[in-house]
Design a protein around this motif. Sequence first.
Motif, PDB file in Angstrom:
ATOM      1  N   GLY A 212      -0.152   9.228  -5.829  1.00 19.89           N
ATOM      2  CA  GLY A 212      -0.166  10.625  -5.414  1.00 19.89           C
ATOM      3  C   GLY A 212      -1.168  10.895  -4.304  1.00 19.89           C
ATOM      4  N   ASP A 213      -1.717  12.098  -4.294  1.00 15.33           N
ATOM      5  CA  ASP A 213      -2.596  12.535  -3.209  1.00 15.33           C
ATOM      6  C   ASP A 213      -4.017  12.037  -3.449  1.00 15.33           C
ATOM      7  N   VAL A 214      -4.263  10.781  -3.106  1.00 18.11           N
ATOM      8  CA  VAL A 214      -5.592  10.186  -3.269  1.00 18.11           C
ATOM      9  C   VAL A 214      -6.077   9.673  -1.914  1.00 18.11           C
ATOM     10  N   HIS A 215      -7.394   9.635  -1.755  1.00 16.75           N
ATOM     11  CA  HIS A 215      -7.989   9.211  -0.484  1.00 16.75           C
ATOM     12  C   HIS A 215      -9.157   8.261  -0.766  1.00 16.75           C
ATOM     13  N   PRO A 216      -8.866   7.062  -1.257  1.00 19.92           N
ATOM     14  CA  PRO A 216      -9.936   6.150  -1.656  1.00 19.92           C
ATOM     15  C   PRO A 216     -10.604   5.474  -0.456  1.00 19.92           C
ATOM     16  N   MET A 217     -11.735   4.854  -0.712  1.00 14.12           N
ATOM     17  CA  MET A 217     -12.258   3.863   0.218  1.00 14.12           C
ATOM     18  C   MET A 217     -11.448   2.597   0.001  1.00 14.12           C
TER      19      MET A 217
ATOM     20  N   PHE B  23      -1.170  -1.654  10.065  1.00 10.12           N
ATOM     21  CA  PHE B  23      -1.690  -1.485   8.700  1.00 10.12           C
ATOM     22  C   PHE B  23      -2.715  -0.358   8.647  1.00 10.12           C
ATOM     23  N   ASN B  24      -3.635  -0.355   9.592  1.00  6.49           N
ATOM     24  CA  ASN B  24      -4.680   0.664   9.573  1.00  6.49           C
ATOM     25  C   ASN B  24      -4.164   2.037   9.977  1.00  6.49           C
ATOM     26  N   LYS B  25      -3.038   2.066  10.695  1.00 11.32           N
ATOM     27  CA  LYS B  25      -2.399   3.349  10.992  1.00 11.32           C
ATOM     28  C   LYS B  25      -1.918   4.000   9.702  1.00 11.32           C
TER      29      LYS B  25
ATOM     30  N   HIS C 260      -3.341   8.348   5.357  1.00  6.26           N
ATOM     31  CA  HIS C 260      -3.756   8.761   4.016  1.00  6.26           C
ATOM     32  C   HIS C 260      -5.238   9.112   3.948  1.00  6.26           C
ATOM     33  N   LYS C 261      -5.870   9.199   5.121  1.00  7.15           N
ATOM     34  CA  LYS C 261      -7.256   9.686   5.230  1.00  7.15           C
ATOM     35  C   LYS C 261      -8.218   8.905   4.324  1.00  7.15           C
ATOM     36  N   VAL C 262      -8.126   7.590   4.395  1.00  6.71           N
ATOM     37  CA  VAL C 262      -9.021   6.760   3.584  1.00  6.71           C
ATOM     38  C   VAL C 262     -10.293   6.445   4.366  1.00  6.71           C
TER      39      VAL C 262
ATOM     40  N   PHE D 277       0.818  -1.206   0.000  1.00  8.55           N
ATOM     41  CA  PHE D 277       0.000   0.000   0.000  1.00  8.55           C
ATOM     42  C   PHE D 277       0.855   1.260   0.000  1.00  8.55           C
ATOM     43  N   LYS D 278       1.980   1.237   0.691  1.00  5.97           N
ATOM     44  CA  LYS D 278       2.858   2.398   0.714  1.00  5.97           C
ATOM     45  C   LYS D 278       3.355   2.714  -0.692  1.00  5.97           C
ATOM     46  N   GLU D 279       3.797   1.698  -1.415  1.00  9.43           N
ATOM     47  CA  GLU D 279       4.276   1.888  -2.778  1.00  9.43           C
ATOM     48  C   GLU D 279       3.158   2.402  -3.684  1.00  9.43           C
ATOM     49  N   THR D 280       1.942   1.869  -3.500  1.00  8.63           N
ATOM     50  CA  THR D 280       0.825   2.280  -4.347  1.00  8.63           C
ATOM     51  C   THR D 280       0.419   3.720  -4.075  1.00  8.63           C
ATOM     52  N   PHE D 281       0.391   4.109  -2.811  1.00  8.14           N
ATOM     53  CA  PHE D 281       0.071   5.500  -2.478  1.00  8.14           C
ATOM     54  C   PHE D 281       1.112   6.450  -3.075  1.00  8.14           C
TER      55      PHE D 281
END
Length: 299
Positions: free
Chosen positions: A196-201, A215-217, A222-224, A188-192
């Motif tokens: 870029g600046d995305v905040h998906p569900m 993981f949830n931290k 990233h404010k998902v 997830f870190k690599e994907t974020f």
Amino acid sequence: MNSQRKLSYQAIMEVSEGNHGWKSILLDHIGVSRQALNKFLHHRKTDWEHKNDLLTEVVLKTYKDHFQRIGAGKILSHITKEHLLDFEVTYYQVRRVMRSEGISCKSKAKKRSRKDDNDQHEKDNVLNQNFEVEKPNMVWLSDSTQLEFGIKETHKVKLSGILDLCSRKIIGSFISPSETAEAEIAMFKETFEEMGDVHPMVHTDRGPAFTAVSFNKLLDEHKVIRSFSRPGTPYDNSPMESWWSNFKGIWMDSHPRPATLEALIKLVQDGIDYFNNIDRLPTKNGLTPEECWNKAIAK
């Protein structure tokens, strides 16, 4: 040091421990040099880091000694009155350590009815099988599946993936010895970083890797919006499950079992490229996931 970068280094060391050759593969996968990793491993702690380690050790011991049923205030009282540390500690420092370690005062649990549990599971399932979204990066689905390699001896690994719900494109993947929070964090870190600046569900099942505090931290940073499948309801994540079924049934079963881990990684990368750029989706007007992604972005 950047906390996410530090987390990546720790994840590499934990995932690769006891698995020969994995360290180099993981370093290449997330774009980290061996020199940077060695610098992290030989980093000399600052005075603040040394005191923070001591504080963390004392907080965890005090918390455990009192049956995990005391909060930051009482832990601070024990540290102060019993002179457990030779430097001044504040309430906010104790609370910060507790949050960092994912611990809190455990009160006596109230009995919960099955209806209460079901109601909570319904609330956690924010996606609620709403699989039609208009734009990429609005909803990510994630899961992992088992793959095998080896000729004389069978070796098993876990392939984790992130599926963009709008385009049905795999935007992140990671191969690790087992499904762990560290592996999911690295993916997830690599994907974020790539998106870029995305905040998906982010929707997943309730496996230990996906419910882990660490993981949830990362997702909180990233404010998902977080969403979970209901227990025993794989259809809540059916687009991801369907992708695995096609990947293994169409791609993996059409190729000989890879002899080595490196060969498996190459086969997986080629398979993801096939399903992202060549395979066409009848449910998306015959577009490939990549074409669907580009069309949606252009709107």
